[in-house]
Structures are given as C-alpha cells and as structure tokens.
Design an enzyme around this catalytic site. Structure first.
Site, PDB file in Angstrom:
ATOM      1  N   HIS A 175       0.650  -1.326   0.151  1.00  0.00           N
ATOM      2  CA  HIS A 175      -0.108  -0.024   0.055  1.00  0.00           C
ATOM      3  C   HIS A 175       0.812   1.482   0.018  1.00  0.00           C
ATOM      4  O   HIS A 175       0.465   2.332  -0.345  1.00  0.00           O
ATOM      5  CB  HIS A 175      -0.966  -0.076   1.126  1.00  0.00           C
ATOM      6  CG  HIS A 175      -0.386   0.369   2.446  1.00  0.00           C
ATOM      7  ND1 HIS A 175      -0.158  -0.673   3.581  1.00  0.00           N
ATOM      8  CD2 HIS A 175      -0.106   1.367   3.377  1.00  0.00           C
ATOM      9  CE1 HIS A 175       0.355  -0.463   4.605  1.00  0.00           C
ATOM     10  NE2 HIS A 175       0.295   1.082   4.553  1.00  0.00           N
ATOM     11  N   ASP A 191       1.379  -7.911   2.340  1.00  0.00           N
ATOM     12  CA  ASP A 191       1.513  -6.275   1.989  1.00  0.00           C
ATOM     13  C   ASP A 191       2.978  -5.849   2.035  1.00  0.00           C
ATOM     14  O   ASP A 191       3.571  -5.338   2.739  1.00  0.00           O
ATOM     15  CB  ASP A 191       0.716  -5.467   3.214  1.00  0.00           C
ATOM     16  CG  ASP A 191       0.443  -4.238   2.767  1.00  0.00           C
ATOM     17  OD1 ASP A 191       1.025  -3.560   1.929  1.00  0.00           O
ATOM     18  OD2 ASP A 191      -0.251  -3.656   3.650  1.00  0.00           O
ATOM     19  N   SER A 232       3.925   1.905   8.673  1.00  0.00           N
ATOM     20  CA  SER A 232       3.813   1.031   7.311  1.00  0.00           C
ATOM     21  C   SER A 232       4.984   0.791   6.732  1.00  0.00           C
ATOM     22  O   SER A 232       5.700   2.008   6.140  1.00  0.00           O
ATOM     23  CB  SER A 232       2.623   1.674   6.527  1.00  0.00           C
ATOM     24  OG  SER A 232       1.328   1.760   6.920  1.00  0.00           O
TER      25      SER A 232
END
Length: 721
Positions: free
Chosen positions: A83, A219, A644
């Site tokens: 992402h 991810d 992240s």
C-alpha cells in the site's frame, strides 16, 4: 528465602521490561536499552544507532515522506508495503498492463521502472539543538511572537549547521516544543519499482480486513535505490548505478514464536498521547463521528461504481483505499477509547497531576492548566467541527470541489502576490492537473458530491454554512454543477485557465462549481479559520506548558515524545490478545486462512490460481514451517501511520517481518496505548520470500539477499556447550 528473591527478581525484570512508546534512536542508552535487553534483545544501543559505524538506522529510510522502508541487499534493494508503493504501481498500470491485478516483477535490472517524485531519505545523524532554537524566545511575551522567533532560529540553523552539499538539515520539535532535534539527512530521488505481488495478495482482504485481526495480507512491494557513481543522490539517469548501503538487513528464515523480542524501526506520523481528558471527550463524541459519517457516504458511492466497472476500479483503487483507511481507523479508535475507559483514566491522572503541582508548590505556574484546557476546548468546539466538515467535504472527499478550491487559491494569490505569481501558479496547475484528470470520473464524483453537500448543509454548524447553500435545492444544485461546470473536464479546464488574470477570473467566476466553493471558502476563511487558529494557538501554548510540567514533576517516568514523522524505535514481543470476553486471538496466521476466506471473483478475497496450486501441493520451499506457510503475526510494538513498511527486527538485528497495520481494537494507541489490546500487524518475511520465489519465480532477487538462521546457530551453540 529463595522464593522471595525469585519474586523480587521477577518484579524487577517486569518493571524494567515495559513496552509502549516511540523512542528517539540516538537516546536509547540507559533505561530503553535495559528494557529491551530484559525483553530479550541481544544487540546494544550502538548496534541500533551509531554515527561512527554502520548501524540499523542506516538500513531504514523514510519512504516518500509517508511510509518506512528497509534496505535488504548490498545493491540498494528496498522493501516496503504494497500500500506504500500503491501509487507507483497504479501509475505504471493500464488496462493493457494491469500491474494492480497481475503484479509486476523485474527479472533483470534494466526492466525496473523509474518513478517521478518518489524518494527515500536516510538519517545520517541526530543532535539536540534545543538551546540554539530557543535562544531569545523566553524574553518574548506573546505566543505568536515566540513561534515566529523559533521559526526564524530554525531557518537560520538549517542553513548554518554543518552538512555535506548533498545533505539537508531538518530540525523537528519534541515534547510539544520543549526539545528540538537536528536530523541530517540524505534523500535519493531515483527509486525504481522492482516487484509487487498482485493486489489479490498484496491487498488481500482489502478494506474489509483493514485494521482487523486475523489478517492474511502479503502487504509488500520492492523498489531499488539508484545513485550517481559516487554513491550520492542524483536525479534519474540511465547512467545511475544501484546504491551501495552503509548497512542492509540480513533476513532470518527461523521464524518467530510467541514472546520473541521484536523491534520496529520507522517514521511514525503523529500521535497525541498527552491530551487532556476534555480533548479526548471531544474527539470521541463530536469530531470522529462526523468524519466517519462523511467518509462512509463517499465510500459507499465509490464502492458501488468500482464493483461494476474495472476501469473505474483502477482509477479509484488508491483513492478509495486512502479514504477507507482513516474512516475505519477512526471507528476503531473511538471504540477502543471507550472500551479502555481512556477518558476516566486521563481524569484520574489529572487528579494525581494536580496533587503533584500542589506538593511541589507550583500552583502559580501549573495550577490553572486543566481549567484553562476545559475553557478553551469548549470554546473551540464549533470551530473545530466546522473545520473538519470543510476539510473532509471540500478538500478530501469531493474531487470537483478540491479542484475548484485550487482555482480559488489562484484568485487569492493574485490579490496577495500579484500577476507574476498568478501566472506561475496557473501554469503549474495546467501542467499538474493532467495526472488528476486521468483518474477522475465525473459520474462517480457527482454522486459523492450529492451525498456530502447534504451533510455539509445540514449537519455542520449552521452559523458557518453559506446562506445560499442552506436554502438551496441540493439535488438541483448537484445536477446544475456537474452538467455545467468546466472543471469536470481537463480540456475545458485548460480553456478556463487560458488568458491573462482578468480573463481567467471572469471565466472562473461564471463557473458554478467555482462560485460554490468561493462562497464556502470565503465563509470558512473569514468566520472559522481565524478563530480556530486563535484558540488553537492558546491550546498549543497550554499543551507545551503541560508537557513541561509532566517532565518536571515526573523526572523518572517513561515519557516519550509524540510521533512527528521522525525516526523512532518501538519494542515489544510477539503476543496474542483477548479483545473481548471469551475471544482469544493467537499471534500467527497461515496460508490456510487465505483459502478459508477465498471468494472466487471477489475483488477483496479472490486468490490467484497459482497460489492455490502451491497451497494444494504444499510447495512452500524453504519458507514453510511444520507443513504450513506462515503469513502474518502480531506484537505489542507501539506503532501508527508512517510505520507502514517498517522492518520488524529480531533480537539479533535480522529482518523477521514487515509492519503494515494495527488491530482495530488498538487503534486508539495514537491517543492512549494499552498493552493489553494494542497490537501491530506484520507480514512474516517468510511469506514475502515465498511469494517472491515460489509464486513469482524472482530468484534474481532472492539471490541478492543475505539469509541467516540465528535460532539454529544459537541452539547449535548451546548444544555444543
């Protein structure tokens, strides 16, 4: 006697092995290092941060200002979240080359894809410059004058403090303005896309599973840093060569077990851990519910279109994910703050604070802080609410209004800076809006507008809504704007901006979308923003004093600075949790769970055929464990947005996973960290390598990595002894 000593020892270890907090890596020696070692860390603080030798910090660059990444090979290969790389993957995607759906892999370096405006930034060193930044500030009386002087000092220091020509000085504030740190940085701007799994792996579970445990998302995405022949930052060039890192992370294939030590290194964006109870009450009861409702309406519209049209799905995939991310986060945050009784706990802490103030004889300095907080938060309530409605409806979730606001700013620029500034900004808009219109769909946006303008007109504070909007037929208004405004089309927008300032402004002021935004913005900038800023400045001053008091009256307490997108260390353990009565979550997930969630053809839970075949054959290569393929795990690391892509590092400094999320029940950790339910979510590095190797066949990338077996090495060493 022995049992008493053992109990005392366990008590000491427990108190010294606390978790939670986002710590400055240059200040780990002492309390933090002891806590980490008591949690199981085998490294030293100098292994994590050092100026004089390579250390972990040299392998953890900031990824494009919003995420974290880590260097995993001697050839500048970096790993971050899918992402985080999503915009780059989407930009290179088309209906013919749909890398979102099918994934992308460069099997040789010449196939790696360059990216405009993508950079990674390394920290060279960190220094305390508090005294220099605050020089001459104490003598000033007004908060505005103090802030102005601080900014002047920071600007001067950024220019004067020593650095290399390719480096940059950045000074950031900590503890609400009670400390200032200098970060010397190096930013590399030639960063190329190397690999990304299909979204059915990299976004598996998509928005339904976002912020949720158990999680089964691979991810991750891969990029490579390129540098000039001197290994210095350089703009993209075919002559650039792979970056040679000062340090890169070895990768452990030994996996993780419950209670293993974990260190997460990265750039957490923003936390507010020291807010007073009255502020948290306002967030829970007023601000979050309004923002949640706005985004809920926008998401339902976009989702309906995306499910019916693949071209719209590609256009809106990144935008939808961005809107949904904080929508769901605010829901979980609100629930978590209520569940953990954060307001009641804060009020109890505030009573204890008042007692300490009295005991220290500091009533004159700190005695009125909490009462002043109450007064100012009550005064700011309607302004804060109106501000959120304006930002969420005009600037973030309705694209046509966002473009119209850019035109409004263009008009304001002419009034304040003159013709040349107007022309320069106009030309930048013409050149820059092409990328925006590539992913703009007027039919989708019209339905979003229809929903959100109704909320703005009827639910935001009435005194700040333009009179014409409050009396309008909103369905007719919607139809008129989207059928008549030139701003729904790139070519028409360029025509609108053609000519001198007088001509352009005449055309803009005849455009229905522009006129609406002008009314809304004029009202907001006249009646809301100045008063909000005035009260918020008072709150900022109170918060700084409150933080000063906390540091002064609790000298030996574990008080860490709020996150501010600077490099931080957070440490904890692999650990399950109990979110509610009779529900126990284990800390690991496996590929079995992916197939259990599998829904053929569903854009959130579809599974590629090759992954199903690998699962059916149990063909996991070197990456499986006891006949199963690990996918994700959770830990007690205190993380937030910006973490992240952060590396999850084991006790020895090896990469074991990749941070990408938090559990829903623990998203309130931005405001209140509770070790019982706050968990960060990490993709197991073995799953990353399994997808790279067995699924994608990217053995060229596997061959770059340094694979290690620290647990096997330690166990062998123990057996020999």
């Amino acid at each position: 006697m022995k049992s008493i000593k053992l109990l005392l020892l366990l008590f000491v270890i427990q108190t010294q092995a606390q978790q939670g907090g986002m710590w400055i890596p240059s200040l780990l020696q002492g309390m933090n290092e002891k806590e980490m070692k008591n949690l199981g860390m085998k490294m030293s603080a100098a292994d994590i941060y050092s100026v004089n030798k390579s250390s972990l910090k040299d392998a953890v660059p900031h990824f494009n200002g919003g995420c974290t990444s880590e260097v995993i090979s001697p050839k500048g290969l970096i790993l971050t979240n899918h992402h985080c790389g999503f915009d780059a993957i989407q930009t290179h995607s088309s209906v013919e080359h749909d890398y979102l759906t099918n994934g992308f892999w460069a099997y040789k370096m010449e196939d790696e894809l360059p990216n405009d405006d993508l950079e990674v930034t390394f920290i060279v060193k960190i220094e305390d410059v508090t005294l220099k930044v605050l020089e001459g500030v104490a003598a000033l009386t007004s908060e505005a004058d103090k802030q102005k002087k601080i900014q002047e000092n920071i600007t001067a220091l950024n220019k004067s403090l020593p650095k290399e020509s390719w480096q940059e000085n950045k000074i950031r504030t900590f503890y609400e303005g009670n400390q200032y740190m200098l970060f010397v940085t190096e930013s590399y701007k030639d960063v190329r896309l190397v690999g990304a799994p299909p979204s059915s792996i990299g976004k598996f579970g998509s928005d339904t599973d976002n912020w949720v445990w158990p999680r089964h998302t691979g991810d991750f995405s891969l990029f490579r840093i390129y540098a000039d022949k001197n290994n210095h930052p350089a703009a993209y060039s075919k002559d650039n060569v792979p970056y040679k890192p000062k340090h890169f992370l070895p990768i452990s294939l030994d996996g993780v077990a419950e209670d293993d030590f974990t260190l997460v290194f990265g750039y957490p964006g923003k936390t507010n851990e020291y807010l007073p109870a009255v502020a948290i009450e306002q967030i829970v009861n007023e601000l979050n519910p309004a923002k949640i409702e706005i985004r809920d309406k926008a998401l339902k519209v976009q989702d309906g279109f995306m499910r019916k049209d693949n071209a719209i799905k590609i256009q809106y995939a990144s935008k939808y994910a961005g809107i949904a991310n904080y929508w769901k986060k605010w829901i979980g945050e609100t629930q978590g703050l209520k569940k953990s009784n954060a307001v009641a706990i804060k009020k109890k802490q505030e009573l204890a604070f008042q007692e300490k103030v009295i005991k220290a004889g500091k009533q004159a300095e700190y005695g009125n802080l909490l009462a002043d907080f109450d007064k100012n938060y009550k005064e700011i309530a309607s302004y804060a609410s109106s501000r959120d409605y304006f930002i969420e409806v005009v600037l973030r979730n309705t694209e046509l209004l966002n473009v119209a606001y850019k035109m409004y700013q263009l008009e304001q620029l002419l009034n304040t800076k003159g013709e040349q500034a107007f022309t320069d900004r106009k030309n930048n808009l013409i050149n820059g809006l092409g990328e925006f219109y590539k992913d703009f769909n007027a039919s989708v946006d019209e339905k979003v507008f229809e929903q959100l303008i109704d909320l703005y007109a009827n639910k935001s504070p009435k005194q700040f809504v333009p009179e014409s909007l409050g009396n309008a037929n909103l369905k007719t208004l919607t139809s008129d704007i989207y059928s008549q405004s030139s701003l729904i089309d790139y070519n028409k927008t360029k025509e609108l901006l053609a000519g001198d300032s007088k001509t352009v402004l005449e055309k803009l002021n005849n455009d229905k979308a522009f006129r609406l935004v002008k009314e809304m913005a004029d009202k907001y900038l006249k009646d809301v923003a100045p008063k909000y800023d005035e009260i918020n400045l008072r709150i900022t001053s109170l918060q700084r004093t409150y933080m000063k008091a906390q540091l002064e009256l609790n000298k030996n307490a574990r008080i860490f600075p709020d996150a501010n997108s600077t490099l931080r260390v957070t440490y904890g353990k692999v650990k399950g949790y109990e979110p509610k009565d009779a529900t126990i979550y284990k800390p690991f997930t496996y590929l079995d769970g992916v197939l259990e969630k599998y829904i053929p053809g569903d854009y959130e839970f579809d599974v590629p055929k090759k992954l199903i075949d690998l699962y059916s054959a149990k063909d996991y290569g070197a990456y499986g464990s006891k006949g199963k393929m690990p996918v994700c795990f959770i830990g007690t690391n205190h993380t937030t947005g910006g973490n992240s892509g952060s590396p999850a590092i084991d006790a020895y400094g090896n990469l074991i996973g990749l941070n990408f999320d938090r559990v829903w029940e623990g998203t309130m950790s931005d405001i209140y960290y509770d070790p019982a339910i706050c968990r960060n979510v990490m993709v197991d590095i073995r799953y990353v390598l399994f997808i790279m190797d067995k699924y994608a066949g990217a053995k060229n990338l596997i061959d770059e990595l340094k694979i290690v077996h620290p647990k096997i090495k330690i166990n062998n060493s123990k057996s020999k002894n």
